[in-house]
Design a protein around this motif. Structure first.
Motif, short mmCIF file in Angstrom:
data_model
loop_
_atom_site.label_atom_id
_atom_site.label_comp_id
_atom_site.label_asym_id
_atom_site.label_seq_id
_atom_site.Cartn_x
_atom_site.Cartn_y
_atom_site.Cartn_z
N ALA A 138 -12.68 5.72 -0.15
CA ALA A 138 -13.17 5.20 0.92
C ALA A 138 -14.19 6.19 1.58
CB ALA A 138 -12.00 4.64 2.08
N ASN A 164 -8.92 2.75 -1.13
CA ASN A 164 -8.61 3.52 0.08
C ASN A 164 -8.65 5.11 -0.33
OD1 ASN A 164 -7.07 4.32 2.79
ND2 ASN A 164 -6.19 5.63 1.19
N ASN A 180 -5.35 -1.54 -3.88
CA ASN A 180 -5.37 -1.00 -2.52
C ASN A 180 -5.39 0.46 -2.53
OD1 ASN A 180 -5.10 -3.78 -1.50
ND2 ASN A 180 -3.00 -3.82 -1.33
N PHE A 219 0.79 -1.21 -0.06
CA PHE A 219 0.07 -0.04 0.07
C PHE A 219 0.73 1.33 -0.16
CE2 PHE A 219 -1.99 3.28 2.24
CZ PHE A 219 -3.10 3.57 1.59
#
Length: 291
Positions: free
Chosen positions: A250, A247, A243, A229
């Motif tokens: 999110a 994120n 990833n 990440f």
């Protein structure tokens, strides 16, 4: 002369009906507990994507969705641009795998069979590098890829910024060397007598019998890039991985959609493990015993 293996439960106790029942009950409880610990988070992600946002935050939580719906999965796929993120991640992981196989196999074969001068010292320094925390290498690596020595190239936002730092993997070199050490020298000597040079011996003799350990190294290389990440976050902001993409989005999507996206992101590695689990087991035990 017969030898007996000492275990927690003696064969005499296992031969008794009461001891056999107790053993099976304890074994079943241990297996069920281990299964729940490992599969619980995966089940929660899979069912969380099938729930509505209101049901997802309900207290106490529901184990089975009351009104299951796949809308969160389709929304996550479209809003996150999962196809583009998946393609980026596959390119990064595939390139890292190819480079690792080439360089790690060459290094392990040289240390194991060609035995260069100071080979043990080189291996010791490789293994010592594993003691350095990965976080301590982020800044030096980042400054290096911004201005590659000698050629002065800026590799940011290119696949090379992911590929190059993964090439030298001390653990994979050690794993491959341990397996190559178990290959009989007589087999290589026979190939050499037939006129095969070291590179031909590696390609035609060593690699065909090294498929189990190569499978394990491949899985380690793919998973390492897939789950990373921090490094993709700071080096490829224009071509995000799964990833990083999940994120980034999110904070702007419902919880059930986010959980569905997380499950979709982890699904390829789960499928890879289920397909190649026998290869993993065989590769981890390969080379542990000689003879």
């Amino acid at each position: 002369m017969t030898t007996t293996t000492r275990t927690l439960i003696s064969p005499v106790q296992l031969n008794r009906p009461r001891g056999r029942r107790a053993y099976r009950i304890v074994l079943a409880l241990v297996l069920l507990t281990a299964t729940a610990v490992f599969l619980g988070p995966l089940y929660w992600m899979a069912t969380g994507g099938l729930k509505s946002p209101q049901e997802l935050v309900r207290t106490p939580p529901t184990l089975v969705p009351a009104h299951p719906s796949t809308h969160a999965f389709t929304e996550a796929w479209s809003r996150l641009g999962m196809a583009r993120l998946l393609l980026n991640t596959v390119v990064y992981a595939g390139g890292a795998l190819l480079l690792q196989l080439v360089f790690c196999v060459a290094a392990a074969y040289s240390l194991s069979k060609l035995r260069p001068v100071l080979g043990r010292a080189i291996l010791a320094m490789m293994l010592a590098s594993m003691m350095v925390p990965a976080a301590a290498l982020v800044i030096p690596q980042y400054l290096t890829v911004l201005d590659l020595p000698l050629v002065h190239w800026n590799l940011q936002d290119t696949p090379w910024v992911i590929w190059l730092p993964t090439v030298a993997n001390a653990f994979n070199v050690f794993l491959l060397k341990r397996f190559f050490d178990s290959v009989p020298d007589e087999l290589l000597d026979a190939a050499a007598l037939d006129g095969a040079r070291p590179l031909r011996i590696l390609w035609s003799v060593v690699l065909p019998i090294s498929r189990p350990v190569l499978g394990v190294v491949s899985i380690f290389a793919l998973v390492a890039v897939w789950k990373d990440f921090l490094w993709p976050l700071i080096t490829v902001p224009g071509n995000e991985t799964l990833n990083v993409g999940v994120n980034t989005a999110a904070t702007s999507m419902p919880q059930n959609t986010l959980i569905a996206g997380l499950f979709l992101a982890s699904l390829p590695t789960l499928v890879l493990f289920l397909v190649l689990q026998r290869t993993i087991t065989a590769g981890l035990t390969a080379g542990s015993l000689k003879g």
